[in-house]
Design an enzyme around this catalytic site. Structure first.
Site, PDB file in Angstrom:
ATOM      1  N   GLU A  46      -1.392  -8.962   4.660  1.00 47.64           N
ATOM      2  CA  GLU A  46      -1.284  -9.054   6.118  1.00 47.64           C
ATOM      3  C   GLU A  46      -2.651  -8.934   6.795  1.00 47.64           C
ATOM      4  OE1 GLU A  46      -1.302  -4.629   5.432  1.00 47.64           O
ATOM      5  OE2 GLU A  46      -0.678  -6.439   4.375  1.00 47.64           O
TER       6      GLU A  46
ATOM      7  N   HIS B 222      -3.446  -5.926   0.487  1.00 45.11           N
ATOM      8  CA  HIS B 222      -2.965  -6.129   1.867  1.00 45.11           C
ATOM      9  C   HIS B 222      -3.017  -7.601   2.265  1.00 45.11           C
ATOM     10  CE1 HIS B 222      -2.742  -1.909   3.389  1.00 45.11           C
ATOM     11  NE2 HIS B 222      -3.634  -1.685   2.436  1.00 45.11           N
TER      12      HIS B 222
ATOM     13  N   CYS C   5       0.831  -1.198   0.000  1.00 47.61           N
ATOM     14  CA  CYS C   5       0.000   0.000   0.000  1.00 47.61           C
ATOM     15  C   CYS C   5       0.869   1.254   0.000  1.00 47.61           C
ATOM     16  CB  CYS C   5      -0.971  -0.052   1.181  1.00 47.61           C
ATOM     17  SG  CYS C   5      -2.313   1.157   1.090  1.00 47.61           S
TER      18      CYS C   5
END
Length: 617
Positions: free
Chosen positions: A584, A582, A461
């Site tokens: 994670e 993303h 990001c």
């Protein structure tokens, strides 16, 4: 070490929900407050909550104090909340706010003018959740055989239309609004609902509020991409005109999808707590696109899911045409008519294989720097993912580098996190990069790290945007694109489908050909190239695909409009990887808003972090 307090290891969580009934306040202030509280409960009860007293409420009051009659209505409404319904339900309101100046007056020449807003109470309910895996959504499941719908009507057939959306479409308010006539029945409903949901008796749930039963079942069909065959017979309708009040009243209640074999047990459980009369069988689910409403065997209404969903989306569509990129708005609206099969998964590896376990068993945990800048908020979940993969996650702020308090000599991994760096102003990642490029010490620290052959790096990001602007320091990254504003001209927070491509990225080893969903949250994610040669030379690692598993340029399945859907890249030797989505945020299966039933603890994205641990060996 960066702590994450175990929240990425348990199945506990928290839920919030909102309830409001401002239009009802024009007819009955206390009733509007009771209905606002009830709506917050019928929303939040989709989560697994141990007991109703675990829920706390925040009350946001708004009223035109001093306006004739309004002070008395406000008093009565506060009284019914604080001294009646909340004590009856066992709820408390530890926090709230008020705005008592909801009236403005001015002169237009010699004419006195005024605008007065009605009493309004917005209730926010929040609660700890015992098991997030048991959370229900409005999505009808068509992959489960022999299911049906049940209406839970806590209005017990009153079907009051005052203050309803239907009344407003006729420029009316109505006469008699819905109400919570007996708080003990609402509490009993909450308790039996939680008990049956814990037993796995429910598949989907949607509360009946704005728009009533008709809007409720339509929205469930939209989420499930299916049709419905709804029967109104059990609500004792004598003539077709009564169907209007049944379909459009906004009494407390909602609709459940359940297995037909469980209906008898569910009805018995409701009967035990005195709610036998509120359960009505509504009918079955069609896998085709047609929704039909019947009464006594005769059809009252029939329409396709597409036509209904387009009507439901039309206002938002016209707003998007004015506010967003009109081309993106048109693509999203047109997609409603497509035969969308929804999200799916295709994996080229064993999701449950832990390739890092042999190295974790050695007891050696390499250090990985979890790098953040002012405003970054993704560092905790990133640390949790790398911790699970066998790393020692260390919190590193850019000030540590610039001030000379730390360098990267001890680290095997460097991860630039995302989430609103510099308040997510335009070009935030580029500004982050310049704080490195224009600071001689920081530049040397990063350049020395990138040139070591025993390290890996990842940018996500804002971190992706930042590392793309550091490509002059990263060997083999000269063809990386620049990241600019999304084609939609809006921030995109979505759950998108991507395909992992064949690449030298050390993080993506063994994952090529896999197609799986991932979280997306960015405003500047569109890859921009200076030339065709740069675009062809960039080492791509992943791309957005549509639900037919084909590379897509269409919005919103390609949320940022990147050419060929490309949304992740690596350098020539694969040690440096950047991506806009993303991973994670979805390394556990339970973090996904949708995932296959067979997934257990890990999501496929956990493989990426374990690949990093294997590389360090």
């Amino acid at each position: 070490m960066l702590p994450y307090h175990g929240s990425y290891e348990s199945y506990c969580g928290e839920a919030m929900a909102i309830g409001e009934r401002t239009t009802v306040a024009l007819l009955d202030g206390p009733a509007s407050a009771r209905m606002a509280i009830a709506e917050s409960l019928t929303n939040i009860m989709a989560s697994s909550i141990a007991k109703i007293s675990d829920i706390k409420l925040s009350a946001n009051w708004m009223a035109p104090a001093g306006h004739p009659g309004e002070d008395a209505v406000l008093y009565d409404t506060v009284k019914t909340v604080g001294m009646e319904i909340c004590p009856q339900l066992g709820l408390t309101i530890p926090v709230g706010k008020d705005s008592m100046s909801m009236k403005t007056v001015w002169k237009d020449g010699e004419v006195d003018k005024a605008v007065t807003a009605p009493l309004s109470l917005v209730i926010t309910a929040f609660s700890p959740v015992t098991d997030v895996r048991k959370t229900l959504t409005p999505q009808i499941r068509t992959d489960i055989e022999d299911t049906g719908l049940l209406l839970i009507d806590l209005g017990f057939g009153n079907n009051r239309l005052g203050g309803s959306a239907l009344a407003q479409t006729y420029k009316q308010i109505g006469d008699v609004p819905p109400d919570v006539d007996d708080a003990s029945q609402l509490k009993a409903f909450f308790d039996v609902f939680q008990k049956l949901n814990t037993q796995g008796k429910f598949i989907a749930w949607h509360d009946r509020s704005d728009g009533g039963l008709f809007a409720c079942i339509c929205e469930m069909a939209f989420a499930g991409h299916c049709g419905l065959n709804v029967q109104l017979d059990s609500m004792l309708i004598d003539n077709d005109s009564d169907a209007i009040s049944v379909l459009f009243n906004e009494e407390v209640g909602g609709v459940l999808q359940v297995k037909c074999d469980d209906v008898q047990d569910i009805e018995a459980a409701f009967a035990e707590v005195g709610l036998a009369d509120c359960v009505h069988e509504l009918g079955r689910i069609y896998e085709d696109d047609q929704s039909t409403i019947n009464n006594n065997g005769l059809p009252l209404f029939s329409a396709s899911r597409v036509s209904l969903q387009q009507a439901w989306s039309e206002t938002s569509y016209h707003m998007q045409l004015l506010r967003d990129n009109p081309e993106s708005a048109q693509q999203e609206f047109d997609a409603i008519a497509e035969n969308d099969v929804g999200l799916s998964v295709k994996l080229s590896f064993d999701i449950n294989e832990d390739i890092a376990m042999p190295y974790i068993n050695k007891g050696i945990r390499p250090d990985v720097a979890i790098l953040r800048e002012q405003g970054v908020n993704g560092q905790i979940e990133m640390a949790a993912a790398f911790d699970r993969a066998g790393f020692n996650a260390i919190d590193v702020h850019m000030s540590d580098i610039i001030n000379g308090d730390l360098d990267f000599e001890r680290f095997k991994g460097l991860v630039a996190c995302g989430g609103f760096s510099y308040g997510d102003v335009l070009g935030a990642g580029e500004g982050w990069a310049k704080s490195i490029l224009f600071n001689s010490r920081a530049r040397d620290v990063f350049e020395n790290y990138f040139n070591r052959e025993d390290t890996f790096s990842l940018g996500v990001c804002n971190g992706c945007q930042m590392m793309a602007n550091l490509k002059s320091l990263i060997p083999g990254a000269e063809h990386w694109p620049h990241f600019v504003k999304n084609n939609s001209e809006q921030f995109e927070g979505r759950f998108s489908l991507v395909e992992v491509m064949e690449s030298p990225s050390i993080l993506m080893q063994g994952m090529a050909g896999s197609i799986m969903p991932i979280a997306v949250a960015h405003g500047e994610g569109r890859a921009e190239y200076k030339s065709t040669e740069q675009r062809q030379s960039a080492k791509s690692i992943m791309r957005f695909v549509n639900h037919d598993l084909q590379t897509t340029q269409a919005y919103p399945l390609n949320p940022n409009g990147s050419p060929d859907g490309l949304t992740g890249f690596c350098n020539e030797d694969g040690r440096a990887t950047i991506m806009m989505p993303h991973p994670e945020r979805v390394f556990r299966a339970v973090q996904h808003s949708w995932y296959p039933d067979e997934w257990q603890e890990d999501s496929p994205w956990m493989r990426m972090f374990r690949n990093a641990r294997a590389f360090t060996e």
